[in-house]
Design a protein around this motif. Structure first.
Motif, mmCIF file in Angstrom:
data_model
loop_
_atom_site.group_PDB
_atom_site.id
_atom_site.type_symbol
_atom_site.label_atom_id
_atom_site.label_comp_id
_atom_site.label_asym_id
_atom_site.label_seq_id
_atom_site.Cartn_x
_atom_site.Cartn_y
_atom_site.Cartn_z
ATOM 1 N N VAL A 231 0.845 -1.188 0.000
ATOM 2 C CA VAL A 231 0.000 0.000 0.000
ATOM 3 C C VAL A 231 0.884 1.242 0.000
ATOM 4 C CG1 VAL A 231 -1.826 1.254 1.221
ATOM 5 C CG2 VAL A 231 -1.704 -1.231 1.410
ATOM 6 N N ILE A 232 0.506 2.217 -0.816
ATOM 7 C CA ILE A 232 1.138 3.535 -0.721
ATOM 8 C C ILE A 232 0.054 4.482 -0.217
ATOM 9 C CG2 ILE A 232 2.284 5.415 -1.952
ATOM 10 C CD1 ILE A 232 2.880 3.315 -4.185
ATOM 11 N N GLU A 233 0.372 5.204 0.831
ATOM 12 C CA GLU A 233 -0.553 6.222 1.317
ATOM 13 C C GLU A 233 0.008 7.589 0.945
ATOM 14 O OE1 GLU A 233 -1.634 6.033 5.431
ATOM 15 O OE2 GLU A 233 -1.759 3.846 5.426
ATOM 16 N N VAL A 234 -0.773 8.360 0.230
ATOM 17 C CA VAL A 234 -0.359 9.723 -0.111
ATOM 18 C C VAL A 234 -1.278 10.673 0.658
ATOM 19 C CG1 VAL A 234 0.011 11.379 -1.980
ATOM 20 C CG2 VAL A 234 0.214 8.919 -2.442
ATOM 21 N N ARG A 242 -9.867 14.124 -4.356
ATOM 22 C CA ARG A 242 -9.301 12.940 -5.011
ATOM 23 C C ARG A 242 -8.686 13.282 -6.379
ATOM 24 N NH1 ARG A 242 -10.653 7.143 -6.006
ATOM 25 N NH2 ARG A 242 -10.384 6.892 -8.221
ATOM 26 N N GLU A 243 -9.432 14.083 -7.161
ATOM 27 C CA GLU A 243 -8.953 14.390 -8.514
ATOM 28 C C GLU A 243 -7.634 15.160 -8.460
ATOM 29 O OE1 GLU A 243 -10.299 12.747 -10.831
ATOM 30 O OE2 GLU A 243 -11.778 12.111 -9.338
ATOM 31 N N VAL A 259 -7.151 2.354 -6.393
ATOM 32 C CA VAL A 259 -6.986 3.592 -5.638
ATOM 33 C C VAL A 259 -8.249 3.871 -4.847
ATOM 34 C CG1 VAL A 259 -6.777 6.082 -5.876
ATOM 35 C CG2 VAL A 259 -5.296 4.601 -7.205
ATOM 36 N N GLU A 260 -8.038 4.294 -3.602
ATOM 37 C CA GLU A 260 -9.184 4.656 -2.766
ATOM 38 C C GLU A 260 -8.853 5.986 -2.107
ATOM 39 O OE1 GLU A 260 -9.680 1.907 0.485
ATOM 40 O OE2 GLU A 260 -11.087 3.293 1.455
ATOM 41 N N CYS A 261 -9.848 6.862 -2.017
ATOM 42 C CA CYS A 261 -9.595 8.156 -1.404
ATOM 43 C C CYS A 261 -10.433 8.300 -0.151
ATOM 44 C CB CYS A 261 -9.938 9.261 -2.394
ATOM 45 S SG CYS A 261 -9.322 10.839 -1.861
ATOM 46 N N THR A 265 -6.451 11.047 2.750
ATOM 47 C CA THR A 265 -5.413 10.146 2.255
ATOM 48 C C THR A 265 -5.854 9.447 0.980
ATOM 49 O OG1 THR A 265 -4.729 9.738 4.538
ATOM 50 C CG2 THR A 265 -3.931 8.200 2.884
ATOM 51 N N LEU A 266 -4.917 9.350 0.040
ATOM 52 C CA LEU A 266 -5.139 8.549 -1.160
ATOM 53 C C LEU A 266 -4.416 7.234 -0.931
ATOM 54 C CD1 LEU A 266 -6.309 9.116 -4.141
ATOM 55 C CD2 LEU A 266 -3.905 9.109 -4.774
#
Ligand SMILES: Nc1ncnc2c1ncn2[C@@H]1O[C@H](COP(=O)(O)OP(=O)(O)OP(=O)(O)O)[C@@H](O)[C@H]1O
Ligand SMILES: [Mg+2]
Length: 309
Positions: A231-234, A242-243, A259-261, A265-266
């Protein structure tokens, strides 16, 4: 392998409210079987039906091969219960709590005393045998609840959130003891809100929500199936949606990723996060976390991130 608990279409209604909504599962001998789910999902209600604390509304439930409601006494004698709420008797000392509980199980006093002392030392409580309950720390009281649940040498031990509120040391001691019990052949059913605990202890588990089973499997299989490997959390900046955040990682969902927002966090779920990180060249000023996928990801993806209370 023999089946210790078998539930088919198990249902519990309180008036018009359905707390457990037609769940089916099997727990095999020697397994540690977990029930995960948000607050109010129906975990404790299910435990209460297994221990015959609550009558079932509908469906079939057998424990140790016996239909629970018509074999209440026999079942009760062969299972141990560690309740979610601490219900130790604070008017009694540690050992007295255990002896009273033993009497309820019809265990002769001398035998009860021996068994109690043996279990107290197994759970590192022997020197507290004559202490009042309120002198015990939270972790000690939790261990004592487990000791009490084991006093009748149960074949099946039901633990409803056995480590809630405990510090990491106390939690690890309990995990180690539960693994030892399992190695001795005791079947365990566990509810927990700690995903790491479930990963550590459970051979199989279900995630339930609104009284229904969403998924069942081994922790590893569930993680692989529902969260991938990494998982990468941005972290989003204030006001970013999100966009806008997707733009900062190239504008599209990377191939092979999901991808989930959430609020801030993305989440990028992927089998190869390292490649995504190199490909995307994410703005270095942004807070990023790269980690392996966990059961917590599975839990949140399946039950959502909304607060339940
Ligand atoms: N005796 C009762 N009468 C009416 N509703 C009840 C009763 N017991 C439980 N409920 C309801 O049934 C639902 C499931 O409760 P339960 O205690 O089984 O949840 P849980 O999964 O154990 O939650 P938690 O993680 O908070 O312990 C909840 O909405 C609860 O309010
Ligand atoms: Mg509960």
């Amino acid at each position: 392998m023999s089946i210790v608990v078998s539930a088919t279409d198990l249902t519990k209604r309180f008036g018009s409210f359905t707390a457990v909504d037609g769940i089916s599962f099997e727990v095999l001998k020697g397994q540690c079987f977990g029930f995960l789910g948000p607050n109010g999902a129906g975990k404790t209600t299910t435990m209460h039906m297994i221990t015959n604390f609550l009558p079932i509304t509908q469906g079939a439930l057998s424990v140790l091969g016996l239909e629970v409601m018509t074999n209440a006494r026999v079942v009760k004698a062969r299972i141990g219960v560690v309740p979610q709420e601490n219900n130790l008797d604070t008017d009694l000392k540690v050992l007295e709590n255990l002896l009273v509980y033993s009497r309820y199980h019809g265990i002769p006093l001398r035998q009860a005393r021996g068994r109690a002392m043996e279990l107290l030392s197994f759970f590192q409580l022997a020197e507290h045998a004559r202490s009042p309950i309120e002198q015990l720390s939270g972790g000690m009281q939790r261990r004592l609840l487990i000791v009490r649940g084991l006093i009748n040498e149960p074949e099946l031990l039901i633990l409803d959130e056995p480590t809630t509120g405990l510090d990491p040391q106390a939690r690890h001691v309990i995990w180690q003891k539960l693994r030892q019990l399992q190695a001795q052949g005791v079947t365990l059913i566990l509810t927990t809100h700690y995903m790491e605990e479930a990963e550590q202890l459970c051979d199989r588990l279900v995630i339930i929500d609104h009284g229904r089973i969403l998924v069942e499997g081994t922790p590893r299989d569930l993680i692989r199936k529902h969260a991938g490997q990494e998982v990468i959390e941005v972290r989003l900046r204030p006001g970013e949606d999100r966009e806008r955040c997707l733009e900062t990682i190239g504008g599209t969902v990377p191939e092979g990723a999901e991808v989930e927002c959430s609020a801030d966090t993305l989440f990028i779920y992927s089998a190869d996060a390292a490649k995504i990180l190199t490909d995307l060249a994410i703005d270095p000023g942004r807070t990023i976390l790269h980690r392996r996928a966990t059961l917590e990801d599975v839990f949140l993806r399946l039950t959502g991130r909304e607060l339940r209370e």
